[in-house]
Scaffold this active site. Structure first.
Site, PDB file in Angstrom:
ATOM      1  N   GLU A  46      47.038  35.248  20.501  1.00  0.00           N
ATOM      2  CA  GLU A  46      45.829  35.964  20.091  1.00  0.00           C
ATOM      3  C   GLU A  46      45.546  37.120  21.038  1.00  0.00           C
ATOM      4  O   GLU A  46      45.627  36.981  22.263  1.00  0.00           O
ATOM      5  CB  GLU A  46      44.603  35.033  20.117  1.00  0.00           C
ATOM      6  CG  GLU A  46      43.340  35.796  19.712  1.00  0.00           C
ATOM      7  CD  GLU A  46      42.035  35.058  19.940  1.00  0.00           C
ATOM      8  OE1 GLU A  46      42.063  33.912  20.424  1.00  0.00           O
ATOM      9  OE2 GLU A  46      40.977  35.650  19.629  1.00  0.00           O
ATOM     10  N   ASP A 111      39.943  34.405  37.920  1.00  0.00           N
ATOM     11  CA  ASP A 111      39.188  35.649  37.928  1.00  0.00           C
ATOM     12  C   ASP A 111      38.313  35.639  39.171  1.00  0.00           C
ATOM     13  O   ASP A 111      37.441  34.790  39.318  1.00  0.00           O
ATOM     14  CB  ASP A 111      38.339  35.704  36.649  1.00  0.00           C
ATOM     15  CG  ASP A 111      37.506  36.977  36.553  1.00  0.00           C
ATOM     16  OD1 ASP A 111      36.853  37.173  35.522  1.00  0.00           O
ATOM     17  OD2 ASP A 111      37.500  37.780  37.513  1.00  0.00           O
ATOM     18  N   ASP A 113      35.590  37.708  41.118  1.00  0.00           N
ATOM     19  CA  ASP A 113      34.667  38.796  40.839  1.00  0.00           C
ATOM     20  C   ASP A 113      33.790  39.037  42.059  1.00  0.00           C
ATOM     21  O   ASP A 113      33.192  38.117  42.591  1.00  0.00           O
ATOM     22  CB  ASP A 113      33.826  38.388  39.626  1.00  0.00           C
ATOM     23  CG  ASP A 113      32.964  39.509  39.103  1.00  0.00           C
ATOM     24  OD1 ASP A 113      32.566  40.393  39.892  1.00  0.00           O
ATOM     25  OD2 ASP A 113      32.687  39.512  37.899  1.00  0.00           O
ATOM     26  N   CYS A 124      27.564  46.381  49.726  1.00  0.00           N
ATOM     27  CA  CYS A 124      27.377  46.703  48.310  1.00  0.00           C
ATOM     28  C   CYS A 124      26.736  45.535  47.592  1.00  0.00           C
ATOM     29  O   CYS A 124      26.592  44.465  48.148  1.00  0.00           O
ATOM     30  CB  CYS A 124      28.712  46.955  47.608  1.00  0.00           C
ATOM     31  SG  CYS A 124      29.838  48.027  48.448  1.00  0.00           S
ATOM     32  N   ARG A 165      35.725  45.594  39.873  1.00  0.00           N
ATOM     33  CA  ARG A 165      35.211  44.847  41.026  1.00  0.00           C
ATOM     34  C   ARG A 165      35.899  43.508  41.250  1.00  0.00           C
ATOM     35  O   ARG A 165      35.290  42.589  41.785  1.00  0.00           O
ATOM     36  CB  ARG A 165      33.728  44.616  40.834  1.00  0.00           C
ATOM     37  CG  ARG A 165      33.439  43.818  39.596  1.00  0.00           C
ATOM     38  CD  ARG A 165      31.965  43.593  39.436  1.00  0.00           C
ATOM     39  NE  ARG A 165      31.745  42.577  38.432  1.00  0.00           N
ATOM     40  CZ  ARG A 165      30.915  42.703  37.404  1.00  0.00           C
ATOM     41  NH1 ARG A 165      30.215  43.801  37.255  1.00  0.00           N
ATOM     42  NH2 ARG A 165      30.775  41.719  36.544  1.00  0.00           N
ATOM     43  N   GLY A 166      37.126  43.373  40.809  1.00  0.00           N
ATOM     44  CA  GLY A 166      37.746  42.087  41.089  1.00  0.00           C
ATOM     45  C   GLY A 166      39.225  42.089  40.809  1.00  0.00           C
ATOM     46  O   GLY A 166      39.830  43.133  40.515  1.00  0.00           O
ATOM     47  N   HIS A 168      42.480  39.582  38.972  1.00  0.00           N
ATOM     48  CA  HIS A 168      42.852  38.447  38.131  1.00  0.00           C
ATOM     49  C   HIS A 168      44.209  37.955  38.561  1.00  0.00           C
ATOM     50  O   HIS A 168      45.044  38.737  39.033  1.00  0.00           O
ATOM     51  CB  HIS A 168      42.953  38.864  36.662  1.00  0.00           C
ATOM     52  CG  HIS A 168      41.678  39.402  36.102  1.00  0.00           C
ATOM     53  ND1 HIS A 168      41.658  40.265  35.028  1.00  0.00           N
ATOM     54  CD2 HIS A 168      40.388  39.218  36.453  1.00  0.00           C
ATOM     55  CE1 HIS A 168      40.398  40.583  34.746  1.00  0.00           C
ATOM     56  NE2 HIS A 168      39.619  39.964  35.596  1.00  0.00           N
ATOM     57  N   ASP A 299      35.492  31.450  39.234  1.00  0.00           N
ATOM     58  CA  ASP A 299      34.717  30.950  38.112  1.00  0.00           C
ATOM     59  C   ASP A 299      35.598  29.916  37.403  1.00  0.00           C
ATOM     60  O   ASP A 299      36.561  30.275  36.731  1.00  0.00           O
ATOM     61  CB  ASP A 299      34.378  32.116  37.181  1.00  0.00           C
ATOM     62  CG  ASP A 299      33.470  31.678  36.046  1.00  0.00           C
ATOM     63  OD1 ASP A 299      33.254  30.443  35.880  1.00  0.00           O
ATOM     64  OD2 ASP A 299      32.982  32.551  35.318  1.00  0.00           O
TER      65      ASP A 299
END
Lengths: 431, 501
Positions: A46, A111, A113, A124, A165-166, A168, A299
């Site tokens: 998908e 992930d 973040d 920041c 900002r991250g 994976h 997460d």
């Protein structure tokens, strides 16, 4: 700095060019087919697209690389996400009997973040990042990469900058793709150390004995902590931020001496970790503080779901214009998220005329359209800043390809063996 | 002579092959013919065993000495294999066959499956722990569990890491006992909580933890098997010989059914009020109170309470008098009672219609059938009451807050747990640590209570064999005299709580 100014309003013009001439479709297809070891792996995958005006479409699937290209060039998605490999073609999921359409496999993903670290970064907040807090990503990558390889035995990891900002991580091993929901969540929890939300002050709790995984992670954090927390984040620069550090459970008797002590801590940090005379609870407060400031925050929900959709590598980030590029771990210390090319930059680089190529174009006109298109595309991205990132991706694919070959050999070997057994059997029965 | 001798030998060999291990994963179904009687007997006996497993697990800490002793006793008395004796063939055969029969009965609903899997797991764990270390390894290998043992050299290299990651592991233990290398996907609980050392995708599991892994495997296999069984169940159920037995099994109450009253006529109507405070389980106390207050009970309540009263010894005449006198105080006059309600009382005693002598409802029946609706007072308060109300009641029973949370019904509470709470009331009331019985029937509660209050229990009394199926050996911790005084005080509390209702 070779970054063209990016303006989101230009996306509708830049994206078609990107998908026509720069997006590395053949490597992408090669990746997601996984060597053809499993049938219909690519066809049952998908994809989801976010189109202009935030229109979101799911259950996109394609039968060939060509179809993928044509569709993406037609629909011009602002964002591309990759989902699971299903039991049937996602685009036909409505035609399937309810209950039988199921997500079967997917890469194990993580992930990280930066917004999850807002309580411990002073430079920041929210969507912003800077070179100071980028160190957190380096720490995260080092810790997780080591654990996934050494503890869990995974080999094929693709780390990707998300574009803003991250980062994976895509774990592409066969075993990883086949993991159940329970297994994914167990892996994610094993890797989690920082727990608690707004209300929790002390987010890391260590007790004896300290698991080898934590020790490994600590050695990474310690390497960076001084530079990161003391120098870059300057957590001791003001009374306010020292107070914040001190609000974490530190045995009271240390408070006073700490206050004075810590103002000079830039020189004497090492002595804290050598304070063995703390007996009861909180004996690891120094380690806990370091971990709370630096340890990766994942997460779990992203990693848990087999059908979870995650931003695709080489997708464009609509707000920053940056391409989600693979990160070369060998060059991790020098990776600069602000050097990552934006779509406007690479499109501009593409337009720069290169005299020596004009002749090649004429010669190759006789080839079929697809081959020519690909060849052109390969030439094209090589002219841009995207080149080195596609190389990283190529190396990643090559390493995987070796394992696919092994799989295919095994499979054909099995066929051969069973066939020869059959022959032997037949010869016996006729004797 | 020669002939029969040879036959014996053959059987001997067959025995050795088929049931060579005391413990099994029940991977293969039995492939022989058995009589219906054996079918039924085996099933009922295993059910008794599983219920014992459940009860012992509730009243003792699992795997403690007490637990092991009790289970040991039960398993031998019920004739099931456990400690690997020599001539265990018949027992192992029974074990094998009875497991598969119960699968048929317990595969149909989520609740039943969960209960069955839980008890089978506890039983398996107990029996696995009883095996010698060598037999454990044998068992693992025979069942294709690819758990390799780690070489001594590797153990030495990894010793510190192993100690730092596994609970309760010391240097000597690492050296002396086996450490197993297991793919991490098979040890998720340990991985998730980081309680195990991981290297290259393998979890290094010390010997004492391997049972957790094996149990997970067992649970997964059994769960899958039950799902498959459920799918093929319609074919089985169409066999008329089996269908009634199977449905009976899954709701089975395997104790005394109180259909034959021992104390007929020994209770007088005047005693009922007092008895209801002392010896009635909460459900019957409710019903009695409601009857006294409203001078009426609906059908469900009349059945549940009426049969209970029959079980404690009321005669038909007494029952008729009891119900009439109460109903007449309400809206029903004597005539109407005789016309409409007397019939149903006589029916309960088997004097009308089919002349079925109805048996008092077991706890399972009370919980499972005929849930109460508005205006009803029957059912099991632990099952059917509003949770908040129930919590208050438990607090009044002086159950500790953690205890309340433990036993308060949630969506996942199994049906059989409710009776354990009821027993807690008995425990608090009579100040005993161990009720000495596991509750399955309201009349059982009454009998036990009466027995206790009349001082009929001695410390560590040996219970005779005929009683075995319903009670565990009593083990009262306080002498009964000291108790009755305290019991009176406690009762006062309980009474006042009931008045507040």
């Amino acid at each position: 700095m070779p970054t063209s100014d990016y303006d989101p309003a230009c996306l509708p013009d830049l994206l078609p060019l990107y998908y026509r001439r720069l997006f590395p479709f053949s490597q992408y297809y090669r990746w997601l087919s996984y060597g053809g070891v499993s049938k219909n792996y690519f066809q049952n995958r998908e994809f989801s697209f976010t189109l202009k005006d935030d229109i979101y479409v799911r259950y996109q699937s394609f039968t060939t690389q060509n179809e993928l290209e044509k569709e993406m060039q037609k629909m011009v998605p602002y964002k591309v996400d990759i989902g699971a490999v299903y039991s049937h073609r996602p685009s036909q999921h409505n035609a399937v009997k309810s209950g039988t359409f199921q997500a079967l496999e997917k890469e194990l993903v993580f992930d990280i973040d930066m917004t999850d670290y807002d309580d411990v970064r002073r430079c920041c907040s929210a969507a912003d990042i800077c070179s100071k807090c980028w160190t957190l990503m380096i720490i995260a990558i080092r810790i997780l990469d080591r654990a996934l390889r050494e503890d869990f035995g995974f080999h094929h990891l693709l780390w990707v900058y998300s574009g803003r900002r991250g980062v994976h991580c895509w774990v592409c091993d066969d075993a990883a793709r086949k993991l159940s929901v329970a297994a994914r969540s167990a892996v994610a929890e094993y890797l989690s150390l920082v727990k608690g939300g707004e209300e929790t002050l002390r987010k890391v709790v260590l007790s004896d004995p300290i698991h080898p995984f934590i020790n490994h992670s600590l050695s990474v954090v310690e390497r960076y902590f001084q530079q990161y927390a003391i120098v870059e984040q300057d957590i001791l620069c003001s009374k306010e931020s020292v107070d914040k550090v001190l609000s974490l459970p530190i045995p009271v008797k240390f408070h006073n001496s700490l206050c004075q002590f810590w103002y000079h801590i830039k020189k004497y940090w090492k002595y804290l970790s050598c304070s063995h005379n703390i007996k009861k609870g909180g004996q690891y407060f120094d380690k806990e503080i370091m971990l709370q400031y630096c340890y990766p925050r994942l997460d779990v929900n992203v990693s848990k779901g087999v059908n979870h959709l995650l931003k695709s590598p080489f997708s464009v980030h609509p707000k920053t214009g940056r391409i989600s590029v693979p990160i070369d771990l060998k060059e991790l210390n020098t990776f600069d998220p602000f050097e990552v090319p934006t779509i406007s930059l690479i499109c501009e680089e593409l337009e720069r005329p290169r005299a020596d190529e004009a002749e090649e174009d004429d010669v190759k006109d006789k080839e079929n359209e697809q081959e020519a298109g690909e060849r052109r595309r390969i030439r094209d991205y090589k002219r841009t800043s995207l080149a080195k990132y596609v190389k990283v991706f190529d190396r990643f694919l090559e390493a995987m390809a070796r394992s696919w070959k092994g799989e295919m050999l095994k499979k054909s070997g099995e066929l051969e063996t069973s066939f020869s057994v059959f022959l032997t059997f037949m010869s016996f029965t006729y004797t | 002579m020669q002939f029969s001798g040879r036959r014996k030998k053959l059987i001997g060999n067959f025995q050795n092959d088929l049931y060579d291990q005391c413990l099994q994963f029940y991977g293969q179904p039995p492939l022989e013919n058995i009589s219906l009687t054996e079918f039924e007997t085996f099933a009922v006996e295993r059910l008794k065993l599983l219920k014992t497993v459940e009860n012992v697990g509730v009243s003792c800490v699992k795997n403690s000495e007490q637990y092991t002793k009790k289970l040991d006793a039960e398993i031998s008395s019920l004739n099931f294999p456990h400690r690997g004796g020599i001539s265990e063939y018949e027992k192992r055969r029974k074990d094998h066959i009875s497991h598969f029969i119960l699968r048929l009965a317990y595969c149909q609903t989520e609740d039943l499956r969960r209960w069955f899997i839980q008890q089978e797991m506890d039983l398996f764990r107990y029996r696995f722990n009883c095996l010698h270390s060598k037999h454990k390894t044998d068992f693992l290998h025979k069942n294709n569990l690819k758990y390799e043992t780690v070489s001594a050299e590797e153990k030495k290299n990894l010793k510190d890491k192993l100690i730092a990651s596994s609970y309760g592991l010391s240097g000597t233990k690492v050296e002396e006992h086996d450490v197993y290398k297991v793919p991490f996907q098979d040890a998720l609980d340990l991985v998730r909580t980081r309680k195990v050392y991981l290297l290259a995708g393998n979890a290094y599991i010390p010997h004492h933890e391997i049972v957790t892994i094996v149990l997970n495997d067992f649970r997964t296999r059994l769960s899958k098997a039950l799902a498959m069984t459920a799918r093929s169940l319609p074919a089985v159920q169409s066999d008329e010989r089996l269908q009634p037995l199977l449905s009976h099994l899954s709701h089975a109450y395997v104790g005394q059914d109180y259909s034959i009253q021992k104390n007929i006529g020994k209770i007088s109507l005047e005693q009922i009020d007092a008895l209801s405070g002392k010896s009635f389980p909460l459900c019957m106390r409710h019903l009695h109170k409601a009857l006294r207050e409203n001078h009426h009970l609906r059908h469900g309540g009349r059945m549940q309470y009426g049969l209970f009263l029959k079980g404690i010894g009321l005669t038909l005449e007494q029952a008729l008098q009891f119900w009439r006198s109460e109903f007449v105080k309400g809206k029903v006059d004597a005539d109407k009672f005789d016309k409409a309600y007397a019939y149903s009382v006589r029916h309960m005693f088997g004097k009308e219609g089919k002349r079925t002598d109805y048996t008092p409802y077991s706890c399972m029946k009370v919980i499972l059938s005929n849930p109460p609706s508005q205006g009803d007072y029957h059912g099991c308060p632990f099952r059917h009451s509003d949770p908040e109300l129930l919590k208050q009641k438990l607090q009044n029973y002086k159950v500790s807050p953690s205890g309340i949370n433990q036993v308060c019904p949630t969506t996942s509470t199994h049906l059989t747990r409710f009776s354990t709470v009821c027993v807690k009331g008995f425990l608090k009331l009579n100040l005993v640590e161990d009720a000495g019985f596991s509750l399955n029937h309201p009349n059982q509660y009454f009998t036990e209570s009466q027995k206790f209050l009349s001082g009929g229990r001695d410390i560590k009394k040996e219970v005779d064999m005929s009683q075995r199926s319903q009670e565990n050996p009593a083990s009262v911790t306080h002498p009964s005299q000291a108790n009755s005084k305290q019991a009176h005080e406690e009762m006062g509390d309980l009474d006042s709580f009931f008045q507040d209702e």
